[in-house]
Scaffold this active site. Structure first.
Site, short mmCIF file in Angstrom:
data_model
loop_
_atom_site.label_atom_id
_atom_site.label_comp_id
_atom_site.label_asym_id
_atom_site.label_seq_id
_atom_site.Cartn_x
_atom_site.Cartn_y
_atom_site.Cartn_z
N GLU A 45 0.83 -1.21 0.00
CA GLU A 45 0.00 0.00 0.00
C GLU A 45 0.87 1.26 0.00
OE1 GLU A 45 -3.50 1.89 2.91
OE2 GLU A 45 -2.32 0.16 3.57
N LYS A 113 -9.22 2.60 -2.50
CA LYS A 113 -9.54 1.97 -1.21
C LYS A 113 -10.92 2.40 -0.73
CE LYS A 113 -7.29 1.35 3.33
NZ LYS A 113 -6.07 1.69 4.10
N TYR A 119 -8.80 5.29 13.29
CA TYR A 119 -8.68 4.91 14.70
C TYR A 119 -7.22 4.60 14.98
CZ TYR A 119 -8.63 0.27 12.55
OH TYR A 119 -8.33 -0.82 11.77
N CYS A 149 -5.62 -3.06 2.27
CA CYS A 149 -5.50 -3.13 3.74
C CYS A 149 -6.84 -3.19 4.47
CB CYS A 149 -4.63 -1.99 4.25
SG CYS A 149 -3.79 -2.39 5.81
N SER A 175 0.45 -2.49 7.20
CA SER A 175 -0.14 -2.85 8.49
C SER A 175 0.92 -2.74 9.58
CB SER A 175 -0.69 -4.28 8.43
OG SER A 175 -1.23 -4.68 9.67
N LYS A 181 0.07 -8.65 16.94
CA LYS A 181 -0.55 -8.29 15.67
C LYS A 181 -0.30 -9.34 14.57
CE LYS A 181 -2.78 -5.37 12.94
NZ LYS A 181 -2.30 -3.99 12.78
N GLY A 290 23.58 7.42 27.41
CA GLY A 290 24.11 7.29 28.75
C GLY A 290 23.95 5.86 29.23
N SER A 292 24.10 3.61 32.36
CA SER A 292 24.09 3.84 33.81
C SER A 292 24.46 2.62 34.62
CB SER A 292 22.69 4.30 34.23
OG SER A 292 21.76 3.23 34.05
N GLY A 293 24.50 1.45 33.99
CA GLY A 293 24.62 0.21 34.75
C GLY A 293 23.28 -0.36 35.11
N ILE A 295 19.11 -1.55 33.92
CA ILE A 295 18.54 -2.46 32.93
C ILE A 295 18.07 -1.74 31.67
CG2 ILE A 295 16.25 -2.38 34.02
CD1 ILE A 295 17.82 -5.48 32.35
N GLU A 402 7.82 3.97 33.07
CA GLU A 402 8.34 5.24 33.60
C GLU A 402 7.71 6.42 32.90
OE1 GLU A 402 12.82 3.60 34.74
OE2 GLU A 402 12.52 4.88 32.98
#
Length: 543
Positions: A45, A113, A119, A149, A175, A181, A290, A292-293, A295, A402
């Site tokens: 598409e 189409k 949405y 689609c 898509s 999905k 950066g 940081s040590g 995860i 976060e």
């Protein structure tokens, strides 16, 4: 026996590069003809414009460039191959999402189409008018019904194409990926084919575009809904589908079917693809982040190396008084494991200089998050300076949990041009880190096992101010992805105090998220295109 070879061109266009995309198509048709003996080549598409072109569609020169590209294709595309390709176009003053058919130097017809999604990340009604007719092309004895689609998801255009005489349905797609999905898409494809008793060829685009990422997975199912061909996910290429005439029906032969992958691998590939295409298509030399040590930065570094190669990635440890020795050790060890350029730039002199300058202004006040944020902002200044000097894009490293609750510092750890894990919940950060280590050593095990901490205060832990991440993420998924009210989440078994604290933080921190770096969308409701909340509002969480 009659047969027909259709090639699915699962390729990665560049949005706005209309001449370049046309050349990619010309070369793909040539290759499909030589390598596979293609009778038909189908592209995704809006391939000529790239997807999504957004307000580029409003540029007056868009139609001129598309006409020039289509004229070049007509003069250069290999003969005796039917090419079906997507592009936008203005017809009688209206914009349409089109699929055009080119054969032997002539554009035969266009399909517009009919089902325009509006949405989540889609707003096609802003740009396109609705098509109102089916298009069935006969080529070498096969009647091919064209769809684009959302037509497949809607269903009505599928039935209309069959009523118009289609033997085989071809759908051009862009898509976007999100978790789960691919399986959802295959279920729909199988369902539609079985409903109308027609084979369906599904050609999807691939690659990253801003916050969207496309996983490919082009496929063909037979008239009973059985999967016959499945192209690789996360890999551009040409995939042939062989049709044969049996009695009065066209049947796809069984071809290559890409093995299924586990959820962690699929998600990790999405993050790598999104980052790689954003950096490369934007023309950056590489990235700096950066380290940081912790995860989040550890996973981000692994993604960056897998996307770009170690030689294009720079990691910087910026310790302060509260940075643990094991954080310094783990950051250095990961940099060694992955072979990236690594530096240690202490921020004590910067922080102390700022605090001295602000001493009179802060006189009589208690120490609070202001001093913590100052540390983070000093780190942001260093990263941006390296970015300016070396042409490296700063990669920010905050996860979705976060970002949802505002556990990040504006103009500090939020600085950056892109965030590979922006839409990844913290619990999934751990899952991805563990999965990545099954492929090769990439993240020190201690980084995964340690309690998470921003290390901006003595003995600080994330759980000092947030619920445990498994609880936090479960609340966030219900509130963000599911639009559940606070009371409904409480009724699902969560503590009232936790729920109201979390939803208030989410609502209060919309202003921060608006200023965050763009990042790849991998959930059904990412912060960005498909979650648009007002910053200033009087809404109160509750029922």
């Amino acid at each position: 026996m009659q047969d027909l070879t259709l090639v699915m061109a699962q390729l990665d266009p560049l949005v706005g590069d209309i001449p370049g995309n046309a050349e990619r198509a010309i070369e793909a048709v040539r290759e499909a003809r030589i390598e596979h003996g293609a009778d038909v080549v189908v592209f995704p598409e809006l391939f000529l414009s790239g997807y999504p072109p957004e307000d580029l569609l409003l540029r007056p020169s868009m139609e001129t460039r598309l006409r020039e590209a289509r004229a070049r294709m007509a003069s250069k595309v290999a003969r005796d191959v039917l090419v079906i390709i997507g592009y936008p176009g203005r017809r009688e003053g209206q914009g349409y999402n089109l699929a055009g058919a080119l054969y032997n130097g002539e554009w035969l017809d266009e399909y517009a189409k009919q089902a325009l999604p509006n949405y989540q990340v889609f707003d096609e009604r802003r740009y396109f008018a609705t098509g109102n007719r089916s298009l069935v092309l006969e080529h070498k004895g096969v009647r091919l019904g064209l769809l684009i689609c959302e037509d497949l998801w809607d269903g009505a255009p599928v039935r209309a194409a069959c009523e118009a005489g289609a033997d085989v349905l071809i759908t051009l797609n862009a898509s976007p990926y999100h978790q789960d999905k691919p399986a959802e898409r295959l279920r729909l494809l199988e369902q539609r084919a079985a409903e109308v008793e027609r084979p369906v060829v599904y050609v999807n685009t691939i690659g990253g575009q801003d916050e969207l990422v496309f996983d490919g997975g082009s496929a063909c199912v037979d008239a009973g809904g059985e999967l016959r061909v499945l192209a690789p996910y996360w890999q551009a290429g040409l995939m042939p589908v062989q049709f044969v005439r049996e009695a009065d029906r066209w049947v796809p032969r069984e071809g290559e079917i890409e093995p299924s992958v586990d959820p962690e691998e699929s998600l990790y590939c999405a993050l790598v693809t999104g980052l790689r295409d954003y950096v490369n298509k934007s023309g950056f030399e590489g990235v700096v982040l950066g380290l940081s040590g912790g995860i989040d930065s550890a996973l981000s570094l692994a993604i960056a190396v897998d996307a770009l190669g170690a030689q294009r990635v720079q990691a910087v440890m910026m310790p302060y008084h509260y940075t643990a020795d094991i954080s310094r050790q783990d950051a250095a060890e990961q940099a060694r494991l992955l072979g990236v350029h690594y530096q240690v730039l202490p921020i004590e002199p910067m922080v102390e200089a700022f605090m001295e300058t602000l001493a009179d202004t802060f006189a009589g006040t208690e120490r609070d998050t202001t001093e913590e944020n100052l540390q983070s902002r000093c780190r942001g200044v260093l990263l941006m300076a390296i970015s300016n000097k070396k042409g490296l894009m700063v990669l920010s490293t905050g996860n979705k949990s976060e970002m949802a609750v505002g556990y990040a510092t504006l103009y500090g750890d939020m600085v950056g041009g892109y965030n590979a894990i922006k839409d990844v919940y913290k619990s999934w950060v751990y899952r991805l880190a563990r999965w990545r280590n099954t492929q090769s050593p990439a993240i020190p095990e201690r980084v995964i096992e340690r309690p998470p901490s921003a290390e901006l205060a003595p003995d600080q832990k994330d759980t000092d101010s947030l619920p445990d991440y498994d609880v936090l993420d479960a609340i966030l998924v219900r509130y963000i992805e599911g639009d559940m009210s606070a009371e409904a989440i409480i009724d699902a078994g969560f503590e009232r105090e936790d729920v109201y604290r979390v939803v208030r933080l989410v609502d209060r921190n919309e202003y921060k998220r608006r200023q965050a770096a763009v990042g790849v969308r991998v959930t059904p409701r990412g912060f960005g295109r498909d979650r648009r909340y007002p910053i200033v509002n009087g809404w109160q969480p509750g029922e």
